[in-house]
Motif scaffolding. Structure first.
Motif, mmCIF file in Angstrom:
data_model
loop_
_atom_site.group_PDB
_atom_site.id
_atom_site.type_symbol
_atom_site.label_atom_id
_atom_site.label_comp_id
_atom_site.label_asym_id
_atom_site.label_seq_id
_atom_site.Cartn_x
_atom_site.Cartn_y
_atom_site.Cartn_z
ATOM 1 N N GLU A 18 0.825 -1.202 0.000
ATOM 2 C CA GLU A 18 0.000 0.000 0.000
ATOM 3 C C GLU A 18 0.865 1.260 0.000
ATOM 4 O OE1 GLU A 18 -3.111 0.318 -0.321
ATOM 5 O OE2 GLU A 18 -4.160 -1.469 0.376
ATOM 6 N N PHE A 19 1.941 1.224 0.762
ATOM 7 C CA PHE A 19 2.847 2.366 0.780
ATOM 8 C C PHE A 19 3.537 2.508 -0.570
ATOM 9 C CE2 PHE A 19 6.991 4.319 1.209
ATOM 10 C CZ PHE A 19 6.705 5.458 1.944
ATOM 11 N N ARG A 20 4.012 1.407 -1.109
ATOM 12 C CA ARG A 20 4.793 1.443 -2.344
ATOM 13 C C ARG A 20 3.978 2.029 -3.497
ATOM 14 N NH1 ARG A 20 6.700 -3.121 -1.474
ATOM 15 N NH2 ARG A 20 5.246 -4.374 -2.683
ATOM 16 N N VAL A 21 2.702 1.653 -3.593
ATOM 17 C CA VAL A 21 1.848 2.176 -4.665
ATOM 18 C C VAL A 21 1.663 3.684 -4.515
ATOM 19 C CG1 VAL A 21 -0.503 2.171 -5.567
ATOM 20 C CG2 VAL A 21 0.642 0.008 -5.080
ATOM 21 N N ARG A 22 1.432 4.126 -3.306
ATOM 22 C CA ARG A 22 1.225 5.560 -3.073
ATOM 23 C C ARG A 22 2.506 6.351 -3.290
ATOM 24 N NH1 ARG A 22 -2.530 2.934 -0.243
ATOM 25 N NH2 ARG A 22 -4.556 3.954 0.131
ATOM 26 N N TRP A 23 3.631 5.792 -2.909
ATOM 27 C CA TRP A 23 4.904 6.484 -3.103
ATOM 28 C C TRP A 23 5.180 6.707 -4.586
ATOM 29 C CZ3 TRP A 23 7.862 9.179 -0.027
ATOM 30 C CH2 TRP A 23 9.173 9.480 -0.417
ATOM 31 N N ALA A 24 4.807 5.760 -5.411
ATOM 32 C CA ALA A 24 5.058 5.862 -6.851
ATOM 33 C C ALA A 24 4.212 6.942 -7.510
ATOM 34 C CB ALA A 24 4.792 4.517 -7.528
ATOM 35 N N ALA A 25 3.158 7.402 -6.828
ATOM 36 C CA ALA A 25 2.298 8.433 -7.404
ATOM 37 C C ALA A 25 2.921 9.825 -7.360
ATOM 38 C CB ALA A 25 0.952 8.460 -6.676
ATOM 39 N N HIS A 26 3.958 10.021 -6.525
ATOM 40 C CA HIS A 26 4.676 11.302 -6.427
ATOM 41 C C HIS A 26 3.775 12.463 -6.009
ATOM 42 C CE1 HIS A 26 8.741 10.310 -7.996
ATOM 43 N NE2 HIS A 26 8.078 9.280 -8.489
ATOM 44 N N ASN A 27 2.714 12.188 -5.258
ATOM 45 C CA ASN A 27 1.883 13.275 -4.745
ATOM 46 C C ASN A 27 2.529 13.881 -3.509
ATOM 47 O OD1 ASN A 27 -0.140 12.956 -6.706
ATOM 48 N ND2 ASN A 27 -1.105 11.317 -5.535
ATOM 49 N N VAL A 28 2.333 15.176 -3.312
ATOM 50 C CA VAL A 28 2.911 15.872 -2.160
ATOM 51 C C VAL A 28 1.820 16.693 -1.480
ATOM 52 C CG1 VAL A 28 5.276 15.957 -3.023
ATOM 53 C CG2 VAL A 28 3.674 17.756 -3.665
ATOM 54 N N ARG A 29 2.037 16.969 -0.187
ATOM 55 C CA ARG A 29 1.016 17.687 0.579
ATOM 56 C C ARG A 29 1.640 18.318 1.808
ATOM 57 N NH1 ARG A 29 -2.435 16.643 4.998
ATOM 58 N NH2 ARG A 29 -4.525 17.528 4.785
ATOM 59 N N PHE A 30 1.152 19.518 2.169
ATOM 60 C CA PHE A 30 1.492 20.111 3.454
ATOM 61 C C PHE A 30 0.535 19.553 4.504
ATOM 62 C CE2 PHE A 30 3.063 24.070 1.051
ATOM 63 C CZ PHE A 30 4.364 23.582 1.051
ATOM 64 N N HIS A 31 1.074 19.230 5.673
ATOM 65 C CA HIS A 31 0.283 18.625 6.747
ATOM 66 C C HIS A 31 0.106 19.664 7.847
ATOM 67 C CE1 HIS A 31 -1.296 14.646 7.768
ATOM 68 N NE2 HIS A 31 -1.050 14.914 9.027
ATOM 69 N N ARG A 32 -0.713 20.691 7.591
ATOM 70 C CA ARG A 32 -0.797 21.827 8.507
ATOM 71 C C ARG A 32 -2.129 21.927 9.240
ATOM 72 N NH1 ARG A 32 1.687 26.077 4.108
ATOM 73 N NH2 ARG A 32 3.903 25.541 4.368
ATOM 74 N N THR A 33 -3.206 21.549 8.588
ATOM 75 C CA THR A 33 -4.535 21.643 9.181
ATOM 76 C C THR A 33 -5.428 20.608 8.536
ATOM 77 O OG1 THR A 33 -6.375 23.153 9.654
ATOM 78 C CG2 THR A 33 -5.319 23.362 7.506
ATOM 79 N N GLY A 34 -6.516 20.239 9.213
ATOM 80 C CA GLY A 34 -7.403 19.248 8.630
ATOM 81 C C GLY A 34 -8.309 18.635 9.680
ATOM 82 N N THR A 35 -8.844 17.474 9.341
ATOM 83 C CA THR A 35 -9.736 16.756 10.253
ATOM 84 C C THR A 35 -9.241 15.326 10.426
ATOM 85 O OG1 THR A 35 -11.176 16.090 8.420
ATOM 86 C CG2 THR A 35 -11.731 18.135 9.586
ATOM 87 N N LYS A 36 -9.574 14.747 11.567
ATOM 88 C CA LYS A 36 -9.246 13.359 11.856
ATOM 89 C C LYS A 36 -10.508 12.644 12.328
ATOM 90 C CE LYS A 36 -4.668 13.142 11.408
ATOM 91 N NZ LYS A 36 -3.988 12.224 10.472
ATOM 92 N N HIS A 37 -10.792 11.520 11.700
ATOM 93 C CA HIS A 37 -11.874 10.649 12.164
ATOM 94 C C HIS A 37 -11.210 9.435 12.795
ATOM 95 C CE1 HIS A 37 -15.597 8.653 12.625
ATOM 96 N NE2 HIS A 37 -15.464 7.818 11.604
ATOM 97 N N ILE A 38 -11.439 9.256 14.079
ATOM 98 C CA ILE A 38 -10.746 8.223 14.843
ATOM 99 C C ILE A 38 -11.760 7.315 15.529
ATOM 100 C CG2 ILE A 38 -9.334 7.852 16.928
ATOM 101 C CD1 ILE A 38 -7.773 10.361 16.176
ATOM 102 N N HIS A 39 -11.465 6.026 15.511
ATOM 103 C CA HIS A 39 -12.225 5.071 16.332
ATOM 104 C C HIS A 39 -11.326 4.695 17.510
ATOM 105 C CE1 HIS A 39 -15.039 1.906 17.400
ATOM 106 N NE2 HIS A 39 -14.013 1.104 17.537
#
Length: 287
Positions: A209-230
């Protein structure tokens, strides 16, 4: 990771995401490529086709900021993607080798005292997403991560390697994609961080799962957002978070989590705070 292949793959994947219609270009007949053609990107960026081909092969030696800005506009890069492009260009240019920047693994006592004064859950992570500090409520909120079998505690290591993560994150797919995009940004910004490279290598080896996502070369800032947690103790939580950099500790960020006042999530958070304040509960955080 090689700097030249990183920038080559990044430009290729960004070009594939932009359609001629999005770029304001006319289309004629059947197209054999997904997204824009190289000559179309070159025209939009104001460079020759041959020069753009050289860039897409990863040869960015001597490339100017003006050209990079032109590419960013032509490929319609967002802020995170634009920063990543500039980071990759700097890393691939051998003229000025950068020294690795030390990544902190512990917080100063004064930072811990500040965390302890915050009534909301608060955690501290470094650029590699290692959890290196928290207040009591933050540690209770992320108990499955802090107590994971995969150590040292790290967001990506937990998410991709610990089976518990799939239950802890009901929207696991989104969380996983965002984490990899963050690591991609950090790898471009800190190309000589050996431990970051080791982490990426470990995740690539152990997780498809990590390897497939890494190959996509997408980037993102992790500054704000929402978390849904169980949460294993108080159940479902929908939280908003904001991150703040510690100006005296380069690379460290504090994340503070809040719930909508009066919501079920706020009630659950209050219950977790009461549970955390009970000595016997704190001693058995995950039992």
């Amino acid at each position: 990771m090689t700097h030249n292949s990183d920038i080559a793959e990044f430009l290729t994947t960004r070009r594939a995401k932009i359609t001629p219609e999005q770029a304001g270009l006319p289309t004629y007949g059947r197209r054999r490529v997904k997204g824009l053609r190289r000559e179309e990107v070159a025209s939009l960026a104001g460079v020759s086709v041959e020069y753009y081909r050289r860039l897409e092969r990863g040869n960015v030696t001597g490339v100017s900021e003006l050209v990079l800005e032109g590419l960013a506009q032509a490929l319609q890069l967002d802020d995170a993607e634009r920063a990543h492009l500039f980071d990759l260009a700097r890393a691939a240019n051998p003229a000025v080798p950068k020294r690795p920047r030390p990544v902190k693994q512990k917080i100063r006592p004064v930072v811990q005292r500040i965390l302890d004064q915050i009534t909301a859950p608060a955690t501290v992570r470094n650029d590699r997403l290692d959890y290196i500090g928290a207040n009591a409520l933050g540690r209770a909120l992320y108990a499955p991560v802090f107590d994971s079998r995969e150590q040292p505690a790290n967001s990506s290591r937990f998410t991709f390697l610990d089976p518990v993560a799939a239950d802890f994150y009901p929207d696991w797919e989104r969380v996983a994609t965002e984490l990899v995009a963050h690591l991609r940004s950090q790898a471009g910004r800190n190309p000589y961080d050996r431990k970051l490279s080791d982490l990426i290598g470990e995740l690539s080896t152990r997780s498809d799962e990590f390897r497939v996502r890494w190959a996509a070369h997408n980037v993102r800032f992790h500054r704000t957002g929402t978390k849904h947690i169980h949460h294993p103790v108080v159940g479902e939580l929908d939280l908003s978070y904001e991150t703040m950099e510690l100006s005296a500790d380069d690379g460290l960020t504090v994340a503070i989590f809040t719930a909508e006042p009066g919501s079920a999530s706020q009630q659950a958070l209050d219950l977790l705070a009461s549970w955390t304040a009970t000595p016997s509960a704190a001693a058995n955080a995950t039992s």
